[in-house]
Motif scaffolding. Structure first.
Motif, PDB file in Angstrom:
ATOM      1  N   THR A  44      27.537  14.132   9.225  1.00 27.01           N
ATOM      2  CA  THR A  44      26.194  13.584   9.728  1.00 27.01           C
ATOM      3  C   THR A  44      25.140  14.419   9.962  1.00 27.01           C
ATOM      4  OG1 THR A  44      26.965  13.092  11.992  1.00 27.01           O
ATOM      5  CG2 THR A  44      27.578  11.610  10.293  1.00 27.01           C
ATOM      6  N   GLU A  45      25.194  15.483  10.285  1.00 25.98           N
ATOM      7  CA  GLU A  45      24.316  16.379  10.910  1.00 25.98           C
ATOM      8  C   GLU A  45      23.260  16.954   9.636  1.00 25.98           C
ATOM      9  OE1 GLU A  45      25.495  19.497  13.486  1.00 25.98           O
ATOM     10  OE2 GLU A  45      27.566  18.500  14.048  1.00 25.98           O
ATOM     11  N   SER A  46      22.138  17.292  10.042  1.00 25.54           N
ATOM     12  CA  SER A  46      21.270  17.533   9.072  1.00 25.54           C
ATOM     13  C   SER A  46      21.257  18.907   8.531  1.00 25.54           C
ATOM     14  CB  SER A  46      19.829  17.406   9.502  1.00 25.54           C
ATOM     15  OG  SER A  46      19.641  17.974  10.663  1.00 25.54           O
ATOM     16  N   ARG A  66      19.122  15.058   4.898  1.00 24.68           N
ATOM     17  CA  ARG A  66      18.715  14.163   5.667  1.00 24.68           C
ATOM     18  C   ARG A  66      19.890  13.757   6.570  1.00 24.68           C
ATOM     19  NH1 ARG A  66      16.383  12.713   0.780  1.00 24.68           N
ATOM     20  NH2 ARG A  66      17.754  11.129   0.562  1.00 24.68           N
ATOM     21  N   GLU A  67      19.598  13.129   7.688  1.00 23.65           N
ATOM     22  CA  GLU A  67      20.670  12.842   8.574  1.00 23.65           C
ATOM     23  C   GLU A  67      21.637  11.540   7.570  1.00 23.65           C
ATOM     24  OE1 GLU A  67      21.958  11.684  13.197  1.00 23.65           O
ATOM     25  OE2 GLU A  67      19.692  11.480  12.467  1.00 23.65           O
ATOM     26  N   TYR A  68      22.807  11.850   7.768  1.00 24.55           N
ATOM     27  CA  TYR A  68      23.686  10.618   7.012  1.00 24.55           C
ATOM     28  C   TYR A  68      23.539  10.851   5.463  1.00 24.55           C
ATOM     29  CZ  TYR A  68      24.076   8.832  12.021  1.00 24.55           C
ATOM     30  OH  TYR A  68      24.037   8.650  13.090  1.00 24.55           O
TER      31      TYR A  68
END
Length: 432
Positions: A44-46, A66-68
């Protein structure tokens, strides 16, 4: 154990960074990756740093995204690991009661916490390692679906055939303290965990609110293949009524105090006791539909609402509606409502008796293709409607391995699966 990458999606961040099928994913941002939960959580981290291993050595790849956003890696199985098997020998285990000759996957007993989170499978907690418990708490994985059956440690060991089954109840308190949401079930067996033992279990479980979000009480299912197994019997009508009274006592009290009933008896108890199914409002968010809790109420409510709004008349087809014995009275009631609005509606509800597993099994989801064919062959109609719960998740095959196409050829008439708890879909199918 490293996870092998089986494929890389074209145009994905992983492909742009040169990651190749066959490489082994060791870690993400320094966290070891052993299965799908590790992978999804750390992905989940960018900004990612992936440690990869191949036959030529190890390397590190940096990815910004992008996150997620998914990075496009593919794996051989959705778990990225082997499925965990159950260690228990429950006296009521349905899989132990299956006849021989069915497809191999039906005999596998899973008890995998990852499947509980991903697909709503129920786990017993006896398979959890300390690492897995800590990981669920750290990742705040919710909800977890748990087969409790009883909170009496000695009785739980006896019913589950596992001397450690009682110790696992402490995990419920650890999860509750960490705010992990839990959906629980009690498979009730007459003379074992009903009566005073049921009161004890519900009293213990209500103390775990608000983390304990619901408790489904479901009756044991018994097939005709129980030779050599622990003697068990079905609930009588009077015993089913007693279960309802206990569940409603706790549910009414909790609803008054907190607005959440928490405790729900399965629809089968009401049917067995000859009592009316409660209205839809009784079931709140219908969180236990997969356990047969509130399915009848939801189906009726949605059907009535759709009936009041539907201006279309029936197309004139002659229909059969095949279902399990337990659901037949409700479906006859709904068809009767529709016929009052459209007297020309030609639809007959046909309860299919379960000769495959034995007639003690009366739910629609366990009706087989063979029973459907043998009991409907020669019936004059244009279409046969049946609940999609009779088919496996892929929607193409009954429990006895008969395919939908094979059943249609045998019966010589189109078969139309209808979502089991969708009243609007049922009405639309009647009117086609």
């Amino acid at each position: 154990m490293p996870v092998i990458i089986s494929g890389v999606e074209a145009g994905s961040p992983a492909q742009r960074r040169g990651i190749q099928p066959g490489e082994r994913l060791l870690s993400i941002n320094g966290h070891p990756v052993e299965d799908v939960l590790d992978y999804r959580f750390y992905l989940t981290e960018s900004r990612l740093m992936l440690s990869l291993e191949s036959d030529t050595g190890t390397r590190t790849i940096k990815i910004r995204k992008r996150e997620y956003e998914d990075i496009g890696l593919q794996f051989d199985t959705y778990l990225m690991d082997r499925q965990r098997a159950c260690r228990n020998k429950c006296v009521f285990c349905f899989i132990d009661q299956l006849p021989p000759g069915m497809r191999e996957s039906l005999y596998f007993k899973d008890d995998d916490s990852r499947l509980s989170f991903l697909f709503g499978n129920y786990i017993t907690l006896t398979n959890l390692t300390e690492r897995e418990i800590s990981r669920i708490i750290e990742m705040h994985i919710s909800p977890i679906h748990i087969s409790v059956h009883t909170t009496n440690p000695a009785l739980r060991c006896q019913m589950m055939g596992n001397r450690f089954a009682g110790d696992c109840l402490d995990i419920l308190h650890r999860f509750a303290a960490a705010g992990i949401r839990m959906e629980c079930q009690l498979v009730l067996c007459p003379g074992y965990n009903d009566g005073e033992e049921l009161r004890r279990s519900l009293s213990d479980l209500e103390k775990l609110m608000p983390a304990m979000e619901s408790v489904a009480c479901v009756p044991v299912g018994l097939t005709r293949y129980r030779e050599g197994l622990t003697p068990l019997r079905m609930f009588t009508g009077e015993e089913a009524a007693a279960v309802i009274e206990v569940c409603e006592f706790f549910g009414d009290r909790l609803a008054a105090d907190t607005g959440n009933r928490l405790v729900y008896p399965a629809d089968e108890f009401y049917i067995k006791a000859g009592r009316p199914i409660p209205a839809a409002a009784f079931y709140g968010e219908f969180s236990q539909l997969e356990n047969g809790v509130g399915l009848c109420a939801l189906l009726r409510t949605e059907f009535v609402e759709a009936l009041e709004q539907e201006p279309v008349s029936p197309a004139g087809s002659r229909l059969l509606i095949a279902t399990g014995v337990a659901a037949a009275p409700l479906l006859r009631e709904l068809v009767g409502m529709a016929r009052k609005k459209w007297p020309q509606l030609q639809a007959e509800v046909v309860p299919v008796r379960n000769r495959f597993f034995g007639e003690t099994i009366d739910v629609a989801g366990l009706v087989t293709g063979g029973d459907l064919i043998s009991q409907l062959r020669g019936r004059f109609c244009d279409r046969i409607l049946f609940p999609d719960a009779m088919l496996r998740h892929e929607g193409d095959r009954f429990l006895d391995d008969i395919t939908l196409d094979e059943a249609e050829r045998e019966l010589g008439v189109p078969l139309q699966p209808v979502p089991a708890s969708d009243g609007q879909a049922l009405l639309q199918a009647l009117l086609q």
